[in-house]
Motif scaffolding. Structure first.
Motif, PDB file in Angstrom:
ATOM      1  N   HIS A 113       0.818  -1.221   0.000  1.00  0.00           N
ATOM      2  CA  HIS A 113       0.000   0.000   0.000  1.00  0.00           C
ATOM      3  C   HIS A 113       0.853   1.273   0.000  1.00  0.00           C
ATOM      4  CE1 HIS A 113      -3.529   2.517   0.850  1.00  0.00           C
ATOM      5  NE2 HIS A 113      -2.693   3.195   1.627  1.00  0.00           N
ATOM      6  N   VAL A 117       0.664   0.255  -4.429  1.00  0.00           N
ATOM      7  CA  VAL A 117       0.176  -0.987  -5.056  1.00  0.00           C
ATOM      8  C   VAL A 117      -0.954  -1.526  -4.173  1.00  0.00           C
ATOM      9  CG1 VAL A 117       0.814  -3.349  -5.697  1.00  0.00           C
ATOM     10  CG2 VAL A 117       2.449  -1.478  -6.016  1.00  0.00           C
ATOM     11  N   HIS A 118      -2.147  -1.735  -4.756  1.00  0.00           N
ATOM     12  CA  HIS A 118      -3.288  -2.112  -3.924  1.00  0.00           C
ATOM     13  C   HIS A 118      -3.821  -3.503  -4.222  1.00  0.00           C
ATOM     14  CE1 HIS A 118      -2.983   1.986  -2.596  1.00  0.00           C
ATOM     15  NE2 HIS A 118      -2.988   2.356  -3.854  1.00  0.00           N
ATOM     16  N   CYS A 129      -5.924  -4.679  -1.096  1.00  0.00           N
ATOM     17  CA  CYS A 129      -6.316  -3.821   0.031  1.00  0.00           C
ATOM     18  C   CYS A 129      -7.828  -3.857   0.216  1.00  0.00           C
ATOM     19  CB  CYS A 129      -5.897  -2.380  -0.225  1.00  0.00           C
ATOM     20  SG  CYS A 129      -4.132  -2.105  -0.235  1.00  0.00           S
ATOM     21  N   HIS A 131      -9.617  -1.289   1.227  1.00  0.00           N
ATOM     22  CA  HIS A 131     -10.248   0.002   0.959  1.00  0.00           C
ATOM     23  C   HIS A 131     -10.819   0.055  -0.461  1.00  0.00           C
ATOM     24  CE1 HIS A 131      -6.754   1.115  -1.445  1.00  0.00           C
ATOM     25  NE2 HIS A 131      -5.964   0.794  -0.440  1.00  0.00           N
TER      26      HIS A 131
HETATM   27 ZN   LIG Z   1      -4.075   0.113  -0.578  1.00  0.00          ZN
END
Ligand SMILES: [Zn+2]
Length: 205
Positions: A113, A117-118, A129, A131
């Motif tokens: 994160h 990079v998610h 992630c 979110h």
């Molecule tokens: Zn993230």
């Protein structure tokens, strides 16, 4: 009755546990801070009790380590991430469903994160992630992601994936925290200063 004040905590805890056990109370889980001697004593003498660490103390220790790193030359960019990373430990413990592997993967995902990079491959249980989509921040408020080659990122990686930290994660799976006890202690301090002796009943009335 003990060598010094460092030995006071484990000895006090030992007597307290023995007393409670003698009263036939079944102790399933005990949450403490990361006092090394307490950990050793729990492993050796009270192995049937699940010893967990208090998440608040862990997150406080983590903040201390990250602040020290962020204050070293070249790692200043880390400073703005400290609060979020400390929150991430809290979030990882509170959402791991008592699963140590999920907790470890959630925790280590912070390294993705902060680099912007998610979603990633390689994890077993956690691959993106939690979110939602990252909305565009107003000008001047953009998140400054860390480059993976930067000294700040390397310093962060050292802290986040330190063996000692990864080893304590299984003791956070139940997300125990002693917040109410801390509040009780600070409440007592308002009326019963540590500088003056108050008999035990006086403390509690
Ligand atoms: Zn993230």
């Amino acid at each position: 009755q003990v060598k010094n004040s460092h030995h006071l905590e484990p000895e006090g805890l030992r007597r307290c546990l023995q007393d409670v056990i003698a009263k036939k109370v079944k102790i399933g889980t005990l949450a403490t801070d990361q006092h090394l001697m307490v950990g050793k004593m729990m492993r050796e003498d009270f192995s049937k009790i699940d010893h967990q660490f208090d998440a608040w103390h862990c997150s406080k220790n983590l903040t201390k380590k990250l602040t020290a790193k962020a204050n070293t030359k070249g790692c200043e960019a880390l400073m703005q991430w400290i609060r979020a990373i400390s929150n991430h430990l809290w979030y990882s413990a509170s959402t791991c469903k008592k699963n140590a592997q999920l907790l470890k993967e959630k925790w280590l995902s912070v390294l993705h994160h902060v680099a912007g990079v998610h979603s990633w491959s390689g994890g077993q249980k956690f691959k993106k992630c939690d979110h939602g989509p990252m909305s565009d921040a107003p000008p001047g408020m953009e998140v400054a992601y860390l480059k993976r080659t930067s000294p700040a990122f390397k310093a962060l990686k050292d802290v986040v994936s330190a063996t000692a930290l990864l080893k304590l994660l299984p003791k956070l799976t139940k997300f125990c925290h002693t917040g109410t006890l801390e509040v009780f202690h600070s409440f007592l301090l308002r009326f019963c200063s540590k500088r003056q002796y108050f008999p035990y009943p006086g403390n509690l009335q």
